[in-house]
Design a protein around this motif. Structure first.
Motif, PDB file in Angstrom:
ATOM      1  N   PRO A 320      49.403  77.707  -5.907  1.00 49.75           N
ATOM      2  CA  PRO A 320      50.456  79.146  -6.222  1.00 49.75           C
ATOM      3  C   PRO A 320      50.248  79.975  -5.072  1.00 49.75           C
ATOM      4  O   PRO A 320      49.363  80.172  -4.342  1.00 49.75           O
ATOM      5  CB  PRO A 320      49.254  79.380  -7.288  1.00 49.75           C
ATOM      6  N   SER A 321      51.601  80.376  -4.654  1.00 52.96           N
ATOM      7  CA  SER A 321      51.578  81.395  -3.381  1.00 52.96           C
ATOM      8  C   SER A 321      52.912  81.984  -3.556  1.00 52.96           C
ATOM      9  O   SER A 321      54.004  81.562  -4.322  1.00 52.96           O
ATOM     10  CB  SER A 321      51.879  80.295  -2.294  1.00 52.96           C
ATOM     11  N   PRO A 322      53.078  83.049  -3.084  1.00 53.15           N
ATOM     12  CA  PRO A 322      54.175  84.045  -3.081  1.00 53.15           C
ATOM     13  C   PRO A 322      55.527  83.395  -2.520  1.00 53.15           C
ATOM     14  O   PRO A 322      56.826  83.519  -2.883  1.00 53.15           O
ATOM     15  CB  PRO A 322      53.881  85.281  -2.429  1.00 53.15           C
ATOM     16  N   VAL A 323      55.271  82.603  -1.179  1.00 55.70           N
ATOM     17  CA  VAL A 323      56.273  81.786  -0.714  1.00 55.70           C
ATOM     18  C   VAL A 323      57.124  80.750  -1.662  1.00 55.70           C
ATOM     19  O   VAL A 323      58.201  80.831  -1.689  1.00 55.70           O
ATOM     20  CB  VAL A 323      55.922  81.302   0.639  1.00 55.70           C
ATOM     21  N   VAL A 324      56.302  80.331  -2.326  1.00 52.96           N
ATOM     22  CA  VAL A 324      56.744  79.283  -3.263  1.00 52.96           C
ATOM     23  C   VAL A 324      57.470  79.942  -4.379  1.00 52.96           C
ATOM     24  O   VAL A 324      58.688  79.341  -5.002  1.00 52.96           O
ATOM     25  CB  VAL A 324      55.574  78.393  -3.872  1.00 52.96           C
ATOM     26  N   ALA A 325      56.820  81.101  -4.813  1.00 51.31           N
ATOM     27  CA  ALA A 325      57.659  81.669  -5.787  1.00 51.31           C
ATOM     28  C   ALA A 325      58.705  82.160  -5.347  1.00 51.31           C
ATOM     29  O   ALA A 325      59.984  82.199  -6.210  1.00 51.31           O
ATOM     30  CB  ALA A 325      56.750  82.866  -6.414  1.00 51.31           C
ATOM     31  N   VAL A 326      59.055  82.846  -4.228  1.00 52.42           N
ATOM     32  CA  VAL A 326      60.369  83.129  -3.857  1.00 52.42           C
ATOM     33  C   VAL A 326      61.410  82.082  -3.773  1.00 52.42           C
ATOM     34  O   VAL A 326      62.434  82.220  -4.194  1.00 52.42           O
ATOM     35  CB  VAL A 326      60.177  83.574  -2.209  1.00 52.42           C
ATOM     36  N   ASN A 327      61.113  80.797  -3.287  1.00 53.16           N
ATOM     37  CA  ASN A 327      62.060  79.626  -3.268  1.00 53.16           C
ATOM     38  C   ASN A 327      62.284  79.220  -4.544  1.00 53.16           C
ATOM     39  O   ASN A 327      63.591  79.088  -4.964  1.00 53.16           O
ATOM     40  CB  ASN A 327      61.263  78.488  -2.411  1.00 53.16           C
ATOM     41  N   ARG A 328      61.252  79.181  -5.756  1.00 56.46           N
ATOM     42  CA  ARG A 328      61.655  79.069  -7.006  1.00 56.46           C
ATOM     43  C   ARG A 328      62.780  79.775  -7.493  1.00 56.46           C
ATOM     44  O   ARG A 328      63.798  79.546  -8.259  1.00 56.46           O
ATOM     45  CB  ARG A 328      60.430  79.098  -7.674  1.00 56.46           C
ATOM     46  N   ALA A 329      62.547  81.371  -7.151  1.00 60.44           N
ATOM     47  CA  ALA A 329      63.334  82.483  -7.747  1.00 60.44           C
ATOM     48  C   ALA A 329      64.813  82.137  -7.254  1.00 60.44           C
ATOM     49  O   ALA A 329      65.801  82.167  -7.840  1.00 60.44           O
ATOM     50  CB  ALA A 329      63.119  83.612  -7.281  1.00 60.44           C
ATOM     51  N   VAL A 330      65.022  81.515  -5.941  1.00 55.40           N
ATOM     52  CA  VAL A 330      66.339  81.364  -5.385  1.00 55.40           C
ATOM     53  C   VAL A 330      67.055  80.249  -6.104  1.00 55.40           C
ATOM     54  O   VAL A 330      68.189  79.882  -6.358  1.00 55.40           O
ATOM     55  CB  VAL A 330      66.123  81.067  -3.727  1.00 55.40           C
ATOM     56  N   ALA A 331      66.103  78.961  -6.326  1.00 55.47           N
ATOM     57  CA  ALA A 331      66.561  78.137  -6.977  1.00 55.47           C
ATOM     58  C   ALA A 331      66.982  78.293  -8.483  1.00 55.47           C
ATOM     59  O   ALA A 331      68.093  77.790  -8.980  1.00 55.47           O
ATOM     60  CB  ALA A 331      65.466  76.893  -7.219  1.00 55.47           C
ATOM     61  N   VAL A 332      66.317  79.113  -9.140  1.00 56.65           N
ATOM     62  CA  VAL A 332      66.671  79.755 -10.569  1.00 56.65           C
ATOM     63  C   VAL A 332      68.041  80.595 -10.444  1.00 56.65           C
ATOM     64  O   VAL A 332      68.835  80.127 -11.339  1.00 56.65           O
ATOM     65  CB  VAL A 332      65.738  80.697 -11.108  1.00 56.65           C
TER      66      VAL A 332
END
Length: 403
Positions: A320-332
């Motif tokens: 869990p990390s904010p960077v992974v969450a940002v990348n996931r949001a872009v993919a969504v």
């Protein structure tokens, strides 16, 4: 030359004298001496050997003059002899030494007596050659915080009398995650430099790939070494297409995929299979699988965004990390539309570590632009401009604002 040789100098000197601070100081003194002598006398045929010989002489001179240093060296030598006496005969059993002195010290500086973040920070700063601001960027913390962390790690090594030695085969798996993190962080700085005139530092990226290859040869049964090497190859394969004629960044959807290194991509894809076979996937294997999906697609429109989102879900559960969450949001956003992605990014707005992370603000600016909200997009791009570290990034953001 200095950038390439510094890590080797530190590794060799630390192994010889058992004192990281001393190694750093005489390395700097040797480089200073070269800056004085080489312009007048010419660059020697073997500049690395010249630097090492000069640094060793300066270390010996200092030890002779400084009784405190000499006493510390005697203690460290006694510790090393004690460890050699009690350690199992690993080498006699056929466990050869690590093939690179820097990797030997990477493992040494991941000693369990050090806090996990301190271990990685110290290794990146002292052995991988990153500056303190570059290390701070890797951890998304202020530079002053990182400087304190590095000083604390050095003090712990000194006070706990942690020996600089190669760990035995039974210790390698425990230390491996820290070493993988170091190599990954070196590559990250090479892929997207935190400061300077260039977007990429290819010397760092290629050094990280080289170290990852050595790790994979050393520990072929460890699936995460395969995963890390696969990730680095699959991303580094795009290096020639990531910048334009003036060094400006070229986004993934605008890159000429014909310039991607297909041999590197094929090697990376084969390694992904190994990394994902035989049990639950690790974080580097999952990231490599995401990179492979990008590299296999003919274009952004044909990319399997649904599978990428699913892999980011797995990665977010593993690390869990904010960077992974940002990348996931872009993919969504690519799968479900810009509104869905923007909602996820806005939910991260309170995360302090993202304030100094330009890709977060750039992603918001892009999605806001796609939604026709140009005024808000300009605000996001200005935030990214304030945090951007390299001139090519700043130039690209100024163009965005102009548009």
């Amino acid at each position: 030359m200095f950038r390439e040789e510094r890590g080797l100098l530190l590794a060799s000197l630390t192994r010889r004298f058992g004192d990281l601070d001393l190694a750093e100081e005489v390395t700097s003194e040797a480089i200073e001496a070269a800056l004085r002598h080489w312009p007048a006398e010419g660059v020697p045929a073997r500049p690395g050997a010249w630097l090492l010989t000069t640094a060793r002489r300066k270390a010996v001179d200092r030890l002779r003059r400084d009784r405190a240093y000499a006493a510390r060296l005697a203690v460290l030598q006694a510790d090393a002899e004690r460890d050699d006496a009690v350690a199992p005969a690993a080498d006699a059993a056929g466990a050869g030494e690590l093939p690179d002195e820097r990797l030997q010290l990477f493992f040494t500086c991941t000693h369990p007596a050090l806090a996990a973040e301190d271990r990685t920070a110290l290794t990146l700063r002292c052995l991988a050659g990153l500056t303190t601001p570059e290390v701070a960027r890797a951890f998304l913390v202020p530079t002053a915080t990182m400087a304190q962390r590095i000083v604390r790690a050095k003090k712990k090594i000194r006070e706990a009398r942690i020996p600089f030695r190669v760990p035995g085969p039974d210790e390698l798996p425990e230390r491996l995650p820290g070493v993988l993190q170091v190599v990954y962080s070196v590559f990250t700085e090479g892929y997207a430099a935190s400061s300077g005139p260039r977007l990429q530092r290819l010397d760092l990226a290629e050094e990280a790939v080289r170290l990852a290859r050595i790790l994979h040869r050393l520990l072929p049964a460890e699936r995460e070494t395969a995963g890390l090497l696969a990730l680095l190859l699959l991303v580094h394969a795009r290096r020639d297409a990531r910048t334009g004629p003036e060094g400006e960044p070229v986004l993934l959807e605008e890159q000429d995929r014909g310039r991607w290194d297909r041999a590197m991509i094929e090697e990376g894809r084969d390694l992904v299979v190994r990394a994902l076979t035989g049990g639950p996937a690790g974080p580097y294997g999952v990231q490599a699988a995401i990179a492979a999906l990008h590299d296999e697609a003919a274009g952004v429109e044909s990319t399997d965004w649904a599978q990428i989102v699913a892999l980011y879900d797995v990665l977010l559960a593993l690390t869990p990390s904010p960077v992974v969450a940002v990348n996931r949001a872009v993919a969504v956003a690519m799968r479900d539309g810009p509104g869905a992605g923007l909602a996820l990014l806005d939910a991260l707005a309170g995360e302090p570590r993202l304030r100094a992370y330009p890709p977060y603000a750039v992603a918001r600016g892009d999605l806001l632009t796609r939604l026709g909200r140009e005024g808000e997009a300009a605000v996001a791009y200005r935030e990214a401009l304030e945090a951007a570290g390299t001139e090519p990034e700043r130039a690209a953001l100024r163009r965005k604002l102009g548009e």
